[in-house]
Motif scaffolding. Structure first.
Motif, PDB file in Angstrom:
ATOM      1  N   THR A 193      -8.990   0.230  -0.830  1.00 54.63           N
ATOM      2  CA  THR A 193      -9.302   0.100   0.591  1.00 54.63           C
ATOM      3  C   THR A 193      -9.257   1.484   1.227  1.00 54.63           C
ATOM      4  OG1 THR A 193      -8.769  -1.126   2.617  1.00 54.63           O
ATOM      5  CG2 THR A 193      -6.897  -0.333   1.326  1.00 54.63           C
ATOM      6  N   TRP A 194      -9.448   1.547   2.537  1.00 58.35           N
ATOM      7  CA  TRP A 194      -9.246   2.795   3.271  1.00 58.35           C
ATOM      8  C   TRP A 194      -8.232   2.548   4.362  1.00 58.35           C
ATOM      9  CZ3 TRP A 194     -14.210   0.862   2.513  1.00 58.35           C
ATOM     10  CH2 TRP A 194     -15.034   1.595   1.658  1.00 58.35           C
ATOM     11  N   VAL A 195      -7.415   3.532   4.607  1.00 58.89           N
ATOM     12  CA  VAL A 195      -6.401   3.402   5.648  1.00 58.89           C
ATOM     13  C   VAL A 195      -6.605   4.506   6.670  1.00 58.89           C
ATOM     14  CG1 VAL A 195      -3.943   3.674   6.114  1.00 58.89           C
ATOM     15  CG2 VAL A 195      -4.686   2.286   4.188  1.00 58.89           C
ATOM     16  N   GLY A 196      -6.601   4.139   7.945  1.00 59.65           N
ATOM     17  CA  GLY A 196      -6.701   5.142   8.995  1.00 59.65           C
ATOM     18  C   GLY A 196      -8.069   5.139   9.653  1.00 59.65           C
ATOM     19  N   ALA A 197      -8.275   6.132  10.489  1.00 61.48           N
ATOM     20  CA  ALA A 197      -9.471   6.154  11.315  1.00 61.48           C
ATOM     21  C   ALA A 197     -10.726   6.486  10.505  1.00 61.48           C
ATOM     22  CB  ALA A 197      -9.293   7.159  12.439  1.00 61.48           C
ATOM     23  N   LEU A 198     -10.577   7.346   9.523  1.00 63.01           N
ATOM     24  CA  LEU A 198     -11.743   7.772   8.748  1.00 63.01           C
ATOM     25  C   LEU A 198     -11.938   6.897   7.525  1.00 63.01           C
ATOM     26  CD1 LEU A 198     -11.213  11.617   8.833  1.00 63.01           C
ATOM     27  CD2 LEU A 198     -12.957  10.291  10.029  1.00 63.01           C
ATOM     28  N   ARG A 199     -13.162   6.826   7.041  1.00 57.45           N
ATOM     29  CA  ARG A 199     -13.431   6.105   5.816  1.00 57.45           C
ATOM     30  C   ARG A 199     -14.104   7.071   4.844  1.00 57.45           C
ATOM     31  NH1 ARG A 199     -16.110   0.053   5.530  1.00 57.45           N
ATOM     32  NH2 ARG A 199     -14.224  -0.595   6.601  1.00 57.45           N
ATOM     33  N   ILE A 219       0.863  -1.191   0.000  1.00 55.06           N
ATOM     34  CA  ILE A 219       0.000   0.000   0.000  1.00 55.06           C
ATOM     35  C   ILE A 219       0.894   1.234   0.000  1.00 55.06           C
ATOM     36  CG2 ILE A 219      -1.680   1.341   1.342  1.00 55.06           C
ATOM     37  CD1 ILE A 219      -2.922  -1.296   2.210  1.00 55.06           C
ATOM     38  N   MET A 220       0.796   2.003  -1.074  1.00 51.12           N
ATOM     39  CA  MET A 220       1.606   3.210  -1.209  1.00 51.12           C
ATOM     40  C   MET A 220       0.679   4.426  -1.167  1.00 51.12           C
ATOM     41  SD  MET A 220       4.024   1.765  -4.318  1.00 51.12           S
ATOM     42  CE  MET A 220       5.323   2.984  -4.223  1.00 51.12           C
ATOM     43  N   HIS A 221       1.292   5.591  -1.136  1.00 50.64           N
ATOM     44  CA  HIS A 221       0.500   6.827  -1.155  1.00 50.64           C
ATOM     45  C   HIS A 221      -0.366   6.844  -2.423  1.00 50.64           C
ATOM     46  CE1 HIS A 221      -0.516  11.041  -1.086  1.00 50.64           C
ATOM     47  NE2 HIS A 221       0.047  11.159   0.110  1.00 50.64           N
ATOM     48  N   PRO A 222      -1.653   7.197  -2.309  1.00 46.44           N
ATOM     49  CA  PRO A 222      -2.514   7.124  -3.493  1.00 46.44           C
ATOM     50  C   PRO A 222      -2.060   7.994  -4.661  1.00 46.44           C
ATOM     51  CG  PRO A 222      -3.685   8.055  -1.581  1.00 46.44           C
ATOM     52  CD  PRO A 222      -2.399   7.506  -1.080  1.00 46.44           C
TER      53      PRO A 222
END
Lengths: 511, 511
Positions: free
Chosen positions: A193-199, A73-76
């Protein structure tokens, strides 16, 4: 083997791979998951050997190539710069009623023409007999509508060729009714996908569809820390993901796959064609070194008009799979497109400073890219053979054998005591096992008749079988004491040698 | 090293890792992506050595353990059966205004009590000085509200302990205002995606949060094909993903990480505690074998009341990281919970048939689970040292050295010609390089003074430096001809030896 049809041959490979624990359907107890595969004990060893051979030959044996492991998973933004977000989309067609989605180039349709007049449309998904299916559907259509007159032979087109006014008239392959298909729309093959607290929009990320961008994004970091001098390469092995709509041909096209890619950076003034040819040859030789016959390899040059605007040339090394000649290894001369794109999107100069020439430039790149899975399949297809071997009583029986190159074989040597109920034989055989094991992957087997044990090893491609017998114990005198027989998988010939010479002999055959 | 503070020590490690290409922030040119790391040329070699040592010792050297490579994306039912969909959720708190999300156990709050009466609440995120921060905020609160009276020392609680009537009164750490925080809600740590043409409930899939479930789901397939006999283990190395809200401590806690897990299946009648101890000891010994000092390891037994209902016992091997003693390797006795769950959810019996006892049972399991990243960090922290070494003129200067165990060192030997402008020295040094390279990862370096070259290799942990000098060329007579000096990284002593003895000497030191 020539009498086997292509399908029958693939079935044998698939069945052997399952039976002996090379390849399992992933999550099989839950009915499987399409496009994903697991690799059992022997498959894991075979893959490790493929990766290790490649890494050793590509990275460790060369002064000019270094390794890298970048994240899946890299920076979008990476995928905006690379063009994967916007450009690498396949046109897809949705059926609004069934909610099914089809690749536009795999959805075929044809006008039903009776007495020269279009009476409607039929459709079918791509298969071995799309044309026949469309023809039959056209005949049914004519009969159901009770149309008199002569039905013309149908002309199949794929959905990318459908005109806007035809689309509402073409029936969905899912429902058989017209009116529910959308025009072809771009569909991104990257898994999201989503990464982190927010979606939300800000946390969207993608599973990489290729490992190559890792080498481009980390280019500066490698140049600043790796003591590399142009020309040099950065190599990586790792998983990639593509949301293939139609995974197929066993492990040939999967949704999760493992790549071995190398970016070879050259001067903008260097002769790219020379390096392109160099790497094509290197890759061909490497394939032969892991047991793929040169005769099954060919080259396909992508025609100029099909290349991306930045590409200088792409050649695929093709392998004659049972289902046809298909791409095994792509060698692409990509100019300086990738580095330039990342410079543009990140604002970081992606340049190399040539000390000798006192000159700064954006390097060009030649990229050999191959998949572990495709190499594994090509190796299995190349190695599979059926021949005849004598049984215990000398009667010939058929045998299945995987003729793996020794350097790639999951097990290098099997160690057998002649009989399992003779403690001296068993103890001696285990001694031999322990002698070899620090240097080679060996397998100890005492179960069943020796002929059956040979056959089991033939089937998994073990190149050597080492048998401890009564002569080893000195029963025929001191001359044969501490000697073993070494059986060659392919010739089935046995050679007697001192245990003290065994390791050296095996190592010389394997490396 | 004792004079270094913990932070300063970690900063040195981080800086060396970046400077010499062990570890890069992932996607750094795009500002990075939190919780993801890339591994540069030396990092990739170090990781490969860690994996290879583990695989060799855990799988290839044992008759009772086989390997596996299962897919990262498995059938979603796997994670229902394992409990990861429903159970492995962390309570999270959302701030409805800022849209930020916090782990409930990392969000602290306290009542502001003045003259014995609650006047309001303050909150702060977990840090080294949460208590001080809350105290300061309470003082500010009292001042701003112009409250007279005595402020009691604040009592920090985490948000999982907040009572329902307190929640609306606790300010959000994001906005400083009360009223926007939700009650703690379960938040799934698995990264979610969709697989296939549709993007709806039916196509949801997850990136595995652990490799272990692959071994359970494929248990039957391995038993049916792998010729394994209980007790036996199935081992796997591969990437896993957890949507950690607070990645931290360099590569210690990341969102993408690589695991090395092994499931050791034993009879339901066997003594699990014996095997549990066996594997704890095995893991400790292995850690020492890759250069981690036994003195930095300790054991932590999870208290019974904190274990899952099915767990018989879990012991963590702890490593003394610069930021405290933390879990390095967990060894869990999990009973037959996992296999039983998959039997229940899949309808497939997950049993083993004991030929000798004519008995069918669901095996129990002992699981040693460790991360490549944590081992890498523990190895780097253990290896880092600063001491003094003589420069060209014999003057002592400080040096940084990574005292890697030779078997794990990225480069095993560096080869130096004494001078780069003497073609005979260069040619001879390249000969030595080519002699060693098929067997060892070597690095050839001709740039700069020999002392500087030693220092560069010390800093990346190369255990041996081989120098080709004029004696090698026979300038002092035939006795020294074809000898080289071999310098030991740690003692800095040099030994002269015949080139013909070099490979054997190095191999004996490395394995």
């Amino acid at each position: 083997m020539s009498e086997l049809t292509e399908n029958a041959f693939m079935e044998k490979i698939v069945s052997l791979c399952k039976r002996r624990g090379f390849i399992f359907q992933s999550s099989e107890i839950y009915g499987g998951i399409n496009g994903f595969w697991d690799f059992g004990p022997l498959g894991a060893e075979l893959r490790k050997n493929i990766r290790d051979c490649w890494w050793n030959d590509m990275v460790r044996s060369r002064d000019d190539v270094v390794g890298l492991e970048s994240a899946i998973i890299m920076h979008p933004k990476v995928w905006e710069a690379s063009g994967h977000v916007a450009g690498f989309n396949d046109p897809m067609v949705d059926c609004k009623v069934s909610k099914q989605r089809f690749r536009a180039d795999q959805l075929f349709f044809a006008a039903v023409i009776v007495d020269g007049k279009a009476a409607g449309y039929v459709s079918a998904l791509e298969s071995e007999k799309t044309a026949e299916e469309l023809q039959e559907k056209a005949e049914t259509f004519k009969r159901k509508k009770a149309l008199a007159g002569k039905l013309e032979p149908v002309q199949a087109r794929d959905f990318t060729q459908a005109k806007p006014d035809e689309i509402p008239l073409i029936p969905s392959p899912a429902t058989g009714e017209a009116g529910s298909l959308t025009a072809p729309r771009a569909f991104n093959m990257m898994l999201q996908t989503w990464v982190g607290a927010l979606r939300d929009e800000s946390s969207i990320a993608y599973l990489r569809p290729e490992t190559a961008q890792g080498m481009f994004v980390d280019f500066k970091a490698v140049v600043d820390t790796g003591r590399v001098k142009i020309p040099f390469g950065v190599a990586q092995i790792g998983k990639s993901f593509r949301n293939e709509i139609t995974p197929r041909n066993f492990i040939f096209r999967s949704r999760e796959f493992e790549q071995m890619e190398m970016e070879y950076f050259i001067s903008d003034e260097d002769d790219w064609a020379k390096w392109h040819r160099y790497w094509i040859d290197w890759c061909r030789n490497w394939l032969v070194s892991v047991g793929i016959p040169a005769a099954k390899l060919s080259e396909y040059n992508h025609p100029r008009e099909k290349l991306s605007h930045y590409s200088k040339g792409t050649t695929d090394i093709m392998f004659q799979f049972p289902f046809g000649a298909q791409e095994l290894w792509g060698i692409a001369a990509r100019g300086n497109y990738d580095l330039s794109q990342h410079a543009k999107f990140s604002g970081v100069a992606m340049e190399y400073f040539d000390d000798a020439a006192r000159r700064r430039f954006v390097p060009h790149v030649v990229e050999p890219a191959v998949g572990v899975d495709r190499i594994m399949l090509a190796i299995l297809c190349s190695a599979y053979a059926e021949d005849e071997a004598p049984d215990e009583k000398g009667k010939m029986e058929s045998r299945v054998v995987l003729r793996f190159a020794p350097r790639i074989a999951p097990v290098k040597a099997a160690i057998f005591p002649l009989l399992k109920n003779k403690p001296e034989l068993v103890a001696k055989a285990k001694e031999v096992r322990d002698l070899l094991r620090p240097h080679l992957n060996v397998f100890y087997d005492e179960a069943g008749a020796i002929g059956r044990r040979y056959r089991r090893q033939d089937e998994i491609g073990t190149p050597f079988g080492v048998t401890v017998d009564f002569d080893t114990l000195g029963e025929k005198g001191d001359e044969l004491r501490d000697t073993v027989t070494v059986r060659d998988r392919d010739t089935m010939k046995q050679e007697r040698m001192k245990i003290s010479k065994l390791l050296e002999f095996l190592l010389s055959k394997i490396h």
